[in-house]
Scaffold this motif. Sequence first.
Motif, short mmCIF file in Angstrom:
data_model
loop_
_atom_site.label_atom_id
_atom_site.label_comp_id
_atom_site.label_asym_id
_atom_site.label_seq_id
_atom_site.Cartn_x
_atom_site.Cartn_y
_atom_site.Cartn_z
N PHE A 37 -14.22 -11.78 0.44
CA PHE A 37 -12.84 -12.15 0.04
C PHE A 37 -11.90 -11.35 0.52
CE2 PHE A 37 -15.37 -13.98 -3.58
CZ PHE A 37 -14.99 -15.22 -3.56
N ALA A 38 -12.08 -9.89 0.54
CA ALA A 38 -10.80 -8.82 0.88
C ALA A 38 -10.50 -8.97 2.24
CB ALA A 38 -11.27 -7.64 0.40
N ILE A 39 -11.28 -9.31 3.32
CA ILE A 39 -11.07 -8.96 4.65
C ILE A 39 -10.52 -10.23 5.13
CG2 ILE A 39 -12.09 -8.94 6.93
CD1 ILE A 39 -14.05 -6.75 5.89
N LYS B 225 -1.35 -16.39 0.51
CA LYS B 225 -0.43 -16.48 1.34
C LYS B 225 0.03 -14.87 1.85
CE LYS B 225 1.41 -20.85 0.04
NZ LYS B 225 0.50 -21.05 -0.91
N SER B 226 0.64 -14.97 2.89
CA SER B 226 1.06 -13.59 3.65
C SER B 226 1.99 -13.19 2.73
CB SER B 226 1.87 -13.86 5.11
OG SER B 226 2.07 -12.77 5.62
N GLY B 227 1.87 -11.88 2.41
CA GLY B 227 3.05 -11.31 1.56
C GLY B 227 2.35 -10.98 0.13
N ASP B 228 1.18 -11.98 -0.25
CA ASP B 228 0.57 -11.68 -1.55
C ASP B 228 0.08 -10.56 -1.43
OD1 ASP B 228 1.80 -14.41 -2.01
OD2 ASP B 228 -0.36 -15.56 -1.94
N THR B 229 -0.56 -10.29 -2.84
CA THR B 229 -1.32 -8.97 -2.90
C THR B 229 -2.80 -9.56 -3.90
OG1 THR B 229 0.55 -7.63 -3.50
CG2 THR B 229 -1.74 -6.87 -4.06
N VAL B 230 -3.78 -9.08 -3.27
CA VAL B 230 -5.20 -9.38 -3.88
C VAL B 230 -5.82 -8.12 -4.41
CG1 VAL B 230 -7.43 -10.46 -3.28
CG2 VAL B 230 -5.51 -11.38 -2.25
N LEU C 240 -5.07 -12.72 6.73
CA LEU C 240 -3.93 -13.72 6.48
C LEU C 240 -2.62 -13.03 6.27
CD1 LEU C 240 -5.43 -16.47 4.36
CD2 LEU C 240 -4.81 -16.68 6.50
N GLY C 241 -2.41 -11.69 6.18
CA GLY C 241 -1.22 -10.86 5.68
C GLY C 241 -1.23 -10.36 4.42
N ALA C 242 -1.96 -10.54 3.61
CA ALA C 242 -2.13 -10.05 2.14
C ALA C 242 -2.34 -8.67 2.21
CB ALA C 242 -3.19 -10.77 1.25
#
Length: 430
Positions: A246-248, A231-236, A253-255
Motif C-alpha cells: 500500500f505504502a510504496i 491523490k498527490s498531496g494526500d497523506t497515508v 502517486l505523490g502522497a
Amino acid sequence: MESNLYRAPPQVRGMTLLDKEAFAQTVTVPALRVPTRFLNKVMKSLKKSTIQRPGVPRVVQDNEESPDFRLVLLDPHRVSSLSSFTEDEAEALRSFDVCQELQHYELRLTYNNLKSEEVLEAVLPQGQDVTSAFSRVGHIAHMNLRDHQLPYRNLIGRVIMDKNPGVTCVVNKTNVIDSTYRNFKMEVLAGEENMVAKVKENGMTYEFDFSRVYWNPRLSTEHQRVVELVKSGDTVFDVFAGVGPFAIPAARLGATVFANDLNPESYRWLQHNSRVNKVEGKVKTFNLDGRAFIRGPLKQELLGLLKGKGATHVVMNLPALALEFLDAYRGLLHQEAPCDDNLPTVHCYGFSKDDNPERDMMERASLTLGFPLEDRCSVHFVRNVAPNKDMMCVSFTLPKDVLFGQHEEQTESSEEPTPKRQKCKTAEES
C-alpha cells in the motif's frame, strides 16, 4: 478413442520418488495426410481439432517419408471419424486437396507431455483430493498441502517445479501463522532453498525474504483499489505496512506516507523497497506496535493535517486483529479543540464468518470504536479465504466525537503486544 488415452500408466500409482521413465506410453491418435503446399492453410482451418499436448508436435513426417506430404495429428477427443469435422472444416479439407481418410499414428507420450494435474492424479491414491494449485511469489511456488498429500510432498514439489517455467523453489506451509510477525514455517519440497523473492505488483517492484515476512499475491487488486483513492498531496498512514504494497504505490502517486510494521524483517524490507522504487523521500518508516504507532507518530502528525488541504487515509490491513485496534482512536486528540474539517478516512480489514458480513463488520467496528457507524461507512468484499469466511474492508471517516471525545487514553504498557495480539493470520488466511 478411449477417454483415458492420456492417463499415465497404472503402475505409477503410489509413487513417492519421481521416476519420469515410468510415465512413458505409446498411444494411437488420428492424423490427416496433408499436401505440404497447403499445410499452413490446413493448420489454420483445423486449429480447434489438432492435438494440443505439452511438447507434442502437431505436424510430423509422413509415414511414407514423402517431402510432398506431412501428417497433421488430431485430438482424439474431438476427432474419431471424418464426420467429426464441422462443415467449415470439411469444406476446407476438400478445397485443399486433403485425402478424405484418417490415418493412425503411433505417438509416444512421456512425462514431459503430461500436465501436472495428470501426473498427480495418476500418483496419488484414487478417491482423494488432488491439487496442483499454488501461489506464485517470484521464483517460489507456495503450496498448502493436506495431510493425505504429505507422503507425496517431495514428488509433488518436483512436478510443480518441472511443469512451471521460472519456479525454482517449491515450499509447503507447515503450520498456521501464529506469531507476532505474521510469518510461518515452511518446508522446501523441491529446488533451491532461496527464500528471497522478487515480485512485481501494479508496476512496483518488491523484494523480501518470503520465509520471514507476510506477502499475499491474491491481494494485488485490493492494494490497487485503495491506492487509487489516494491523490498527490494526500497523506497515508499504513499501520500494518508489511513490505509496502500500500505504502510504496501511494508514495509513487505523490502522497506522503508514514508506514509502520512490528516485524523487524518487514520493516527492513519496507525500507529496502522504498529505495528500490525511488520513493524513500516520501515514505517515513517505523518499527512499532500498531497501537503505539497510532498514539505516537499518527497522533503527532494528525492535528496539522486536519488544518491542511490534502486528504488523510489510514490503512489497517491486519484482518485477523485490526478491528481490535480501532479503540486506539478514542480521545486521540481530546486535548485539542474539535474541528469538522478534513477528518481522516480509515480503511480497516477484517474476517467475517457471518451470514451478513457487511453488517457484521459494521457492528464490530462500531463496538470497538465506541461510535455507531451505520449509514456512516462502506463495507467492501475483498476475497473469500475459506468456506464461509470472507475478508472484508470497512471504510469510514473517523468521527469527530471519537477523535476529540473525552475517552481515557490507554497507558504505554497497553501498547505492547499482548498474547492475544500475537496470534495473527492462519494458513487459510494467506
